[in-house]
Structures are given as structure tokens and as C-alpha cells.
Design a protein around this motif. Structure first.
Motif, PDB file in Angstrom:
ATOM      1  N   LYS A  54      -8.875   8.137 -10.330  1.00 13.24           N
ATOM      2  CA  LYS A  54      -7.503   8.489 -10.708  1.00 13.24           C
ATOM      3  C   LYS A  54      -6.542   7.369 -10.339  1.00 13.24           C
ATOM      4  O   LYS A  54      -6.680   6.727  -9.290  1.00 13.24           O
ATOM      5  N   GLY A  55      -5.569   7.150 -11.203  1.00 10.23           N
ATOM      6  CA  GLY A  55      -4.501   6.230 -10.865  1.00 10.23           C
ATOM      7  C   GLY A  55      -3.569   6.853  -9.831  1.00 10.23           C
ATOM      8  O   GLY A  55      -3.439   8.075  -9.751  1.00 10.23           O
ATOM      9  N   SER A  56      -2.940   6.026  -9.036  1.00 10.65           N
ATOM     10  CA  SER A  56      -2.084   6.519  -7.953  1.00 10.65           C
ATOM     11  C   SER A  56      -0.645   6.641  -8.417  1.00 10.65           C
ATOM     12  O   SER A  56      -0.118   5.764  -9.119  1.00 10.65           O
ATOM     13  N   MET A  57      -0.002   7.736  -8.044  1.00 11.14           N
ATOM     14  CA  MET A  57       1.423   7.904  -8.281  1.00 11.14           C
ATOM     15  C   MET A  57       2.121   7.778  -6.931  1.00 11.14           C
ATOM     16  O   MET A  57       2.107   8.692  -6.106  1.00 11.14           O
ATOM     17  N   HIS A  58       2.668   6.595  -6.666  1.00  8.12           N
ATOM     18  CA  HIS A  58       3.272   6.338  -5.358  1.00  8.12           C
ATOM     19  C   HIS A  58       4.530   5.512  -5.537  1.00  8.12           C
ATOM     20  O   HIS A  58       4.586   4.593  -6.360  1.00  8.12           O
ATOM     21  N   LEU A  59       5.531   5.886  -4.779  1.00 11.09           N
ATOM     22  CA  LEU A  59       6.801   5.141  -4.760  1.00 11.09           C
ATOM     23  C   LEU A  59       6.924   4.423  -3.423  1.00 11.09           C
ATOM     24  O   LEU A  59       6.689   5.014  -2.363  1.00 11.09           O
ATOM     25  N   LYS A  60       7.272   3.181  -3.518  1.00  7.71           N
ATOM     26  CA  LYS A  60       7.313   2.337  -2.327  1.00  7.71           C
ATOM     27  C   LYS A  60       8.483   2.726  -1.438  1.00  7.71           C
ATOM     28  O   LYS A  60       9.622   2.808  -1.904  1.00  7.71           O
TER      29      LYS A  60
ATOM     30  N   ASN B 126      14.986  -0.931   1.994  1.00  7.55           N
ATOM     31  CA  ASN B 126      14.709  -1.140   0.567  1.00  7.55           C
ATOM     32  C   ASN B 126      14.477   0.223  -0.071  1.00  7.55           C
ATOM     33  O   ASN B 126      13.343   0.583  -0.408  1.00  7.55           O
ATOM     34  N   PRO B 127      15.537   0.987  -0.218  1.00  5.23           N
ATOM     35  CA  PRO B 127      15.369   2.350  -0.745  1.00  5.23           C
ATOM     36  C   PRO B 127      14.919   2.382  -2.196  1.00  5.23           C
ATOM     37  O   PRO B 127      14.396   3.385  -2.668  1.00  5.23           O
ATOM     38  N   ASN B 128      15.086   1.300  -2.917  1.00  6.88           N
ATOM     39  CA  ASN B 128      14.696   1.241  -4.330  1.00  6.88           C
ATOM     40  C   ASN B 128      13.446   0.361  -4.496  1.00  6.88           C
ATOM     41  O   ASN B 128      13.421  -0.552  -5.315  1.00  6.88           O
ATOM     42  N   GLY B 129      12.462   0.623  -3.699  1.00  8.85           N
ATOM     43  CA  GLY B 129      11.245  -0.200  -3.751  1.00  8.85           C
ATOM     44  C   GLY B 129      10.498  -0.077  -5.071  1.00  8.85           C
ATOM     45  O   GLY B 129       9.801  -0.988  -5.489  1.00  8.85           O
ATOM     46  N   GLY B 130      10.643   1.053  -5.726  1.00  8.36           N
ATOM     47  CA  GLY B 130      10.009   1.216  -7.022  1.00  8.36           C
ATOM     48  C   GLY B 130       8.556   1.670  -6.929  1.00  8.36           C
ATOM     49  O   GLY B 130       8.008   1.877  -5.855  1.00  8.36           O
ATOM     50  N   PRO B 131       7.898   1.838  -8.070  1.00  6.49           N
ATOM     51  CA  PRO B 131       6.509   2.334  -8.093  1.00  6.49           C
ATOM     52  C   PRO B 131       5.535   1.256  -7.642  1.00  6.49           C
ATOM     53  O   PRO B 131       5.711   0.072  -7.936  1.00  6.49           O
ATOM     54  N   ASP B 132       4.541   1.671  -6.916  1.00  4.86           N
ATOM     55  CA  ASP B 132       3.500   0.717  -6.500  1.00  4.86           C
ATOM     56  C   ASP B 132       2.112   1.357  -6.502  1.00  4.86           C
ATOM     57  O   ASP B 132       1.219   0.941  -5.779  1.00  4.86           O
ATOM     58  N   GLY B 133       1.910   2.412  -7.322  1.00  5.54           N
ATOM     59  CA  GLY B 133       0.599   3.065  -7.403  1.00  5.54           C
ATOM     60  C   GLY B 133      -0.416   2.199  -8.140  1.00  5.54           C
ATOM     61  O   GLY B 133      -0.149   1.680  -9.233  1.00  5.54           O
ATOM     62  N   GLY B 134      -1.596   2.054  -7.554  1.00  4.14           N
ATOM     63  CA  GLY B 134      -2.628   1.212  -8.141  1.00  4.14           C
ATOM     64  C   GLY B 134      -3.504   1.962  -9.146  1.00  4.14           C
ATOM     65  O   GLY B 134      -3.462   3.192  -9.250  1.00  4.14           O
ATOM     66  N   ASP B 135      -4.289   1.207  -9.890  1.00  2.19           N
ATOM     67  CA  ASP B 135      -5.183   1.788 -10.907  1.00  2.19           C
ATOM     68  C   ASP B 135      -6.467   2.298 -10.258  1.00  2.19           C
ATOM     69  O   ASP B 135      -6.911   1.797  -9.219  1.00  2.19           O
ATOM     70  N   GLY B 136      -7.065   3.296 -10.930  1.00  2.44           N
ATOM     71  CA  GLY B 136      -8.352   3.801 -10.467  1.00  2.44           C
ATOM     72  C   GLY B 136      -9.483   2.869 -10.875  1.00  2.44           C
ATOM     73  O   GLY B 136      -9.378   2.081 -11.835  1.00  2.44           O
TER      74      GLY B 136
ATOM     75  N   PHE C 216       2.564   2.217 -11.398  1.00  2.55           N
ATOM     76  CA  PHE C 216       3.126   0.866 -11.477  1.00  2.55           C
ATOM     77  C   PHE C 216       3.010   0.307 -12.896  1.00  2.55           C
ATOM     78  O   PHE C 216       3.869  -0.466 -13.347  1.00  2.55           O
ATOM     79  N   GLN C 217       1.986   0.700 -13.635  1.00  5.20           N
ATOM     80  CA  GLN C 217       1.760   0.192 -14.986  1.00  5.20           C
ATOM     81  C   GLN C 217       2.735   0.797 -16.001  1.00  5.20           C
ATOM     82  O   GLN C 217       2.875   0.260 -17.106  1.00  5.20           O
ATOM     83  N   PHE C 218       3.421   1.882 -15.636  1.00  7.25           N
ATOM     84  CA  PHE C 218       4.294   2.569 -16.594  1.00  7.25           C
ATOM     85  C   PHE C 218       5.780   2.265 -16.372  1.00  7.25           C
ATOM     86  O   PHE C 218       6.633   2.887 -17.002  1.00  7.25           O
ATOM     87  N   ARG C 219       6.094   1.329 -15.491  1.00  8.11           N
ATOM     88  CA  ARG C 219       7.492   0.997 -15.256  1.00  8.11           C
ATOM     89  C   ARG C 219       8.079   0.281 -16.466  1.00  8.11           C
ATOM     90  O   ARG C 219       7.428  -0.570 -17.071  1.00  8.11           O
ATOM     91  N   THR C 220       9.282   0.638 -16.804  1.00  7.98           N
ATOM     92  CA  THR C 220      10.018  -0.022 -17.892  1.00  7.98           C
ATOM     93  C   THR C 220      11.457  -0.201 -17.450  1.00  7.98           C
ATOM     94  O   THR C 220      11.883   0.275 -16.385  1.00  7.98           O
TER      95      THR C 220
ATOM     96  N   GLN D  14      12.426   3.156 -14.399  1.00 10.98           N
ATOM     97  CA  GLN D  14      12.041   2.256 -13.314  1.00 10.98           C
ATOM     98  C   GLN D  14      11.282   2.964 -12.191  1.00 10.98           C
ATOM     99  O   GLN D  14      10.794   2.303 -11.280  1.00 10.98           O
ATOM    100  N   ALA D  15      11.225   4.255 -12.225  1.00  8.74           N
ATOM    101  CA  ALA D  15      10.503   4.989 -11.183  1.00  8.74           C
ATOM    102  C   ALA D  15       9.666   6.098 -11.804  1.00  8.74           C
ATOM    103  O   ALA D  15       9.947   7.290 -11.615  1.00  8.74           O
ATOM    104  N   PRO D  16       8.655   5.735 -12.586  1.00  7.60           N
ATOM    105  CA  PRO D  16       7.818   6.772 -13.215  1.00  7.60           C
ATOM    106  C   PRO D  16       7.075   7.583 -12.150  1.00  7.60           C
ATOM    107  O   PRO D  16       6.557   7.026 -11.175  1.00  7.60           O
TER     108      PRO D  16
END
Length: 406
Positions: A30-36, A41-51, A140-144, A148-150
Motif C-alpha cells: 500500500k502507498g502511504s498517506m502521510h503529511l509531514k 514547518n507547519p506546511n510540510g506537505g505530503p511525504d507518503g512513499g510508494d508501496g 506524495f505522488q498526487f500533489r498538484t 497541495q495536501a492530498p
């Protein structure tokens, strides 16, 4: 209460040309859904890795194997699953691929539907039997720019699972076809260094044998001997047609009929009919007829027999015991193998080789018979085996480590 085995021997032969195995590839992680979340740095953004990718099951041709014996008791082949993605764009671990070495000439069918799946013909050839599932993408792969925080990620692809039948079809140049006691094994032993079992009773040969026949100028060709077939073999009589698959890929068929047979032409036509019942395409192969055991016939009788033999193929009278006609037979076989028409047919067959799906009416019985044979090798399945069992009580045994328990 314990069971003690007495005189339970192993199989006489190590030749295995049919196995059934449950195979399963690995599922993707499974891919990870994680916000940094970092201080300041409250707006670290998504950093979930791929499975990670699931492991695949890959068949690989290996010329060092001549039988499926090494897979006989391997009932399950399961590949590793892919690992899940993690924070900080950590990629999940990929599942390890499983390589299954098989002898060249192995054909794979779906055990439930009988459908042809694949075949392995060459040494080193790799065929993906079941592909591992792809790993899911992390958020992280779905950020646009507008997202910016999928807060979603992909699940991994599911695994693939299939119960397969692996059949070995021997690769040879010349295939021997005949009824029991036609002299096939004797001929193979006379022309090559092979040592098949020879005896004066039907169905002496219970498994295929290969022999390399030497020819002039250090040349050679491979000859395959299979158990004898009888009238009605296509209906399951005798040993059935199970071993005929070993001569499906032969470019030349050598029909063998004993010289003391009442009607040589009728016996030859009987063999042709059984081949047609098994696979009509086998009748397109080049054929040669050898009348065996001619040391029992005189020259006058041989001349009389020539007039009653088929006119559409070459006929040679031989005796494997005395060596009569063996050199002439090798010349004819070499000539047929290297004829232009036979080479053209061989090229066409390699390019358009079509494996027929298994007949569902025979598939269930075939699988059941194979399971029964495998169970008999590893346990007790018949009433006769109970004669080799002795029941004892635990207190009557001083050293139980000397016994095998079930």
C-alpha cells in the motif's frame, strides 16, 4: 499408540513428467498517506512513499534438468508480498521474485479450466507465470498546484493465484511407436547407450527413455522410446495415451510391428488410429515402418510380406538382436530427418506450434489420479499398506527415537 513402518520402499523410478502446483504471486504494498510534521514547518506537505512491488513467479528453462522430480513434492509456490510505503517518501520493499527451474519442453496448463498457459522450450528462457502486483502510489505522488495536501493514497494491486499442471514433453528427433513387446526398448538399447528395461512380458516399459544414436562422421540424433499402446488406449485401456505427449514434438515417427504378427498392415493402421484419437496433427509427421524380430523369418517369407505392406511409407526389416538391417534403418532415419520437406515442416511447427487445451472430461480424472499417486509415495492410501504397520503401546518401547511416528 504409535505406528511403525516396515519395508515401505520408494519408487523404482525417478522419472516424473507431471506435477500439479498451487502458485501465487505477491500482492503490491500500500502507498502511504502521510503529511509531514516538522517543528517550525507547519506546511510540510505530503511525504507518503510508494508501496513495493509484489514478487512474481517466473519459469526458467534449465538443460541440467531432465525430469520434474525436483517439483514433485512442492505443492505450493508463494511469492513475497510487497512492503507498504512509509513516511519521508520511503519506498516499500519489493517482494522477491521466485524462479522455478524446469526442463526444456515443459508445458503449463490451468488445472481448473484445462487452458494452455505457456511453455518453456530453450535453456535460459524465462516466462512470467504469475506477475506480482504493482505497489500503490503514496500521497506524495498526487500533489498538484491546486491540491497541495492530498489525503489519499493507492492500495497495492492484488496477487494472482492459479493451480497449474506442468507436463514434460521430451525433445527428440525420432519417436518410437508400437504395441507392447514390439521391440522398441531392444532397438533403443542396440542403437544407443541407453539401458531401458527389457523383458518378455507386456508393458515392460513404464516410462519414456531417451537415447543418442551415433551416425557417420560423428553425427547423431536423439531417439525417444515410450510405453506401448494398445487398441482402445484413447479410451484409457492399458497405460492410456498419457505418454504420447513425449513424441508430439518429434519430427519423425518410427512405427514398429513384429514380423510374426498376423496382419502387419492392420496393426500399423491401429497405431495410426490411436495417434489420430490423441492428436490428429501427429499424422502430418514423416513416418517410417520397421518390421522387427526378422531373425525369425526367412528371405522368402520377408519377400511375401513386402507385398502386403503400406505403399505410402518406407519399410525396413530389422532384428535388434542380430543387427540385421540396423545400418539401413539408420540411413533411412537420417535421410528422412534431413529431407527438405521435413525441415520445412519443422520450421513451420516451431513458428506455429499450437498446444491444445486439455479435455475437461479427462482433466478431473487425470488430476485425481496424479494426486493419488503422489499420496501413495508419501503416505498410506491403500488397504495393502496396512499389512506393513505394527501397532504398539508407548510403555512397550524403551527408546522411541528409533521409530517414525505419524
Amino acid at each position: 499408540m504409535y505406528l511403525i513402518y516396515h519395508n515401505i520402499g520408494s519408487m523404482e523410478s525417478n522419472f516424473v513428467d507431471y506435477v500439479k502446483i498451487q502458485c501465487r504471486s505477491g500482492k503490491g504494498g500500500k502507498g502511504s498517506m502521510h503529511l509531514k510534521h516538522i517543528k517550525y514547518n507547519p506546511n510540510g506537505g505530503p511525504d507518503g512513499g510508494d508501496g513495493g512491488k509484489g514478487g512474481s513467479i517466473i519459469l526458467r528453462g534449465n538443460h541440467n534438468y531432465w525430469t520434474l522430480l525436483h517439483l514433485r513434492y512442492q505443492r505450493h509456490i508463494f511469492a513475497e508480498h510487497g512492503g507498504n510505503g512509509g513516511r519521508d517518501k520511503c519506498h516499500g520493499t519489493d517482494g522477491k521474485d521466485i524462479y522455478v527451474d524446469v526442463p526444456c519442453g515443459t508445458v503449463v496448463y490451468n488445472a481448473e479450466t484445462g487452458k494452455y498457459v505457456c511453455d518453456v522450450m530453450e535453456d535460459g528462457q524465462e516466462v512470467v507465470l504469475l506477475k506480482g502486483g504493482r505497489g500503490g502510489l503514496g500521497n506524495f505522488q498526487f500533489r498538484t498546484a491546486t491540491n497541495q495536501a492530498p489525503r489519499y493514497a493507492q492500495p497495492g494491486e492484488p496477487m494472482q493465484e492459479m493451480t497449474v499442471i506442468m507436463e514434460l514433453k521430451l525433445l527428440a528427433d525420432v519417436g518410437l511407436v508400437g504395441l507392447p513387446n514390439a521391440g522398441k526398448s531392444t532397438l533403443l538399447s542396440a542403437l544407443s547407450a541407453a539401458k531401458p528395461k527389457i523383458a518378455n512380458y507386456p508393458f515392460t516399459t513404464l516410462e519414456p527413455s531417451l537415447g543418442i544414436v551415433s551416425y557417420r562422421d560423428h553425427q547423431s540424433f536423439v531417439m525417444a522410446d515410450i510405453p506401448g499402446i494398445i487398441e482402445g488406449a484413447s479410451e484409457g485401456k492399458g497405460l492410456g495415451l498419457r505418454f504420447l505427449r513425449h513424441i508430439e514434438r518429434n519430427s519423425l515417427l518410427l512405427f514398429m510391428v513384429p514380423g510374426d504378427t498376423d496382419d502387419i498392415k492392420r496393426e500399423y493402421e491401429l497405431l495410426l488410429n490411436e495417434l489420430a484419437q490423441f492428436n490428429p496433427e501427429m499424422l502430418d509427421k514423416h513416418r517410417v515402418l520397421a518390421v522387427t524380430k526378422c531373425d525369425l523369418l526367412d528371405d522368402e517369407l520377408i519377400e511375401m510380406l513386402r507385398h502386403d505392406l503400406p505403399d505410402d511409407l518406407q519399410v525396413v526389416f530389422i532384428s535388434a538382436v542380430t543387427g540385421m538391417g540396423l545400418e539401413e534403418l539408420k540411413d533411412i532415419l537420417w535421410q528422412e530427418l534431413n529431407s527438405e520437406s521435413n525441415k520445412i515442416k519443422g520450421v513451420i511447427a516451431e513458428q506455429t506450434l499450437v498446444h491444445r487445451d486439455k479435455d475437461l472430461s479427462y482433466l478431473a480424472a487425470e488430476v485425481m489420479d496424479e494426486d493419488r499417486m503422489a499420496d501413495e509415495e508419501i503416505g498410506l492410501t491403500t488397504d495393502e499398506d496396512t499389512d506393513d504397520i505394527e501397532y504398539i503401546d508407548e510403555e512397550d518401547v524403551e527408546d522411541l527415537e528409533d521409530f517414525e511416528y505419524v
